[in-house]
Design an enzyme around this catalytic site. Sequence first.
Site, mmCIF file in Angstrom:
data_model
loop_
_atom_site.group_PDB
_atom_site.id
_atom_site.type_symbol
_atom_site.label_atom_id
_atom_site.label_comp_id
_atom_site.label_asym_id
_atom_site.label_seq_id
_atom_site.Cartn_x
_atom_site.Cartn_y
_atom_site.Cartn_z
ATOM 1 N N GLY A 259 0.826 -1.205 0.000
ATOM 2 C CA GLY A 259 0.000 0.000 0.000
ATOM 3 C C GLY A 259 0.856 1.249 0.000
ATOM 4 O O GLY A 259 1.876 1.329 -0.686
ATOM 5 N N CYS A 266 9.542 7.210 13.607
ATOM 6 C CA CYS A 266 10.639 6.256 13.856
ATOM 7 C C CYS A 266 11.245 5.672 12.580
ATOM 8 O O CYS A 266 12.393 5.956 12.266
ATOM 9 C CB CYS A 266 10.166 5.136 14.778
ATOM 10 S SG CYS A 266 9.896 5.715 16.468
#
Length: 440
Positions: A259, A266
């Site tokens: 996707g 992070c």
Amino acid sequence: MRMTVIGTGYLGATHAACMAELGHEVLGVDVDQDKIDSLRSGEVPFFEPGLPEVLARNLGNGRLDFTTDYQTVAEFAHVHFLGVGTPQLRGTYAADVSYVRAVIENLVPKLSGEHLILGKSTVPVGTAEEMQQLADELSPAGTTVEIAWNPEFLREGYAVKDTITPDRIVLGVRKGDSRAEEVAREVYATAIGAGTPFLVTDLATSELVKVSANAFLATKISFINAVSEVCEAAGADVTQLADAIGMDERIGRKFLGAGLGFGGGCLPKDIRAFMARAGELGADQAMTFLREVDAINMRRRDHLVQLAKHVCGGSVLGKNVTVLGAAFKPNSDDVRDSPALSVAGSLSLAGADTTVYDPEAMDNARRIFPTLTYAQSTEEAVRGADLVILATEWQEFRGIDPVRAGELVAAKRIIDGRNVLPVGAWQDAGWELVAMGRSL
Ligand code: NAD
């Protein structure tokens, strides 16, 4: 045990509240007065399921408090967790460790007696040793300060569970004389008693464990997204392919959701910092593949914008485009490097009248992209849309009734940027559904 937690953002506020929940006496400190005022009044300044209850309970029983005063912190305890931010340094790939350094510079001269600082921030390998040297230089006479590293693996959205019942505890300790393991065993007695693996390593290994884990996860996501590009070109279906390869237990299905790719505070900055640090150490070739991992990931955002233009007949100029999602992932209000917001911003720049809705991240999104239109609900967001894009896979969006939504939009077109919608139900309701990596 008495302890302090320095830096009370997503990581630190959760850690402080959960340590109190485990029975410790905890003082959290931050330089952000508003954040501390909010936490002291029992309000979590970000969205994290379950955390408000843990915070309220432990403020109430007196085991948890917050301050901005480092002198109070220095006197409160002999064990200090360090969880300040390590963002990407502007203009480079490297991590900015100046906040970590500032903590040592601020705290250590105020200490007396024997202290242990357990770093939780994600840092370039070598930082702990450097901070030990700095602490040694700054310690008042007669005071000893040990630095150990205890990387954090919590996932936003599951942070309370991950902190109270982690799947492993990693502790990096310096060579020679160290009391970090003994202290950490007491801090984490509940989890260790319940069988959580406890791994003691040297400092460098513990720092590398964290960035390696994130680099692996990022690589897994970009792997399936690269395969997704080929699936699109070949007319194959990446979700079926992921199901099939994921059944091999050596591979596993998790993190194979093709996707829009990863984002957040992070993964993107951690893989870049890993490359930068490897380069500084002369091992730059080892990590060059992460550049490709990063490039594949960033390409997803552009690809989705191109898909949107294609679906709208070549251009989104003047089209009403609804982007469902602003947080970088569901169950979080964190919009740092959010793929959803990046797509919304690009569509807006391409001339689309872009409306965004997210169940929790609206305020944070508005601060970054004030010029987008923000709706108050999914229904309001899709009303009159020429195209709907599912960009963050909140449960609320997965469960949208395609029949009801079809009555609200101007054109029944949707791009599933996360491959989570039940294709049949949407097609049966008369929608043109476009998904990444699949020809439907
Ligand atoms: P954050 O930006 O939400 O929080 C950092 C906090 O540190 C802020 O509240 C900031 O005001 C405070 N701070 C900065 N300088 C300070 C100082 N000198 N003294 C006291 N406080 C100070 O960031 P975060 O998401 O909580 O991440 C913190 C660290 O933890 C980073 O290294 C990150 O990579 C790592 N980490 C984060 C997560 C996560 O899911 N958010 C998970 C694992 C590891």
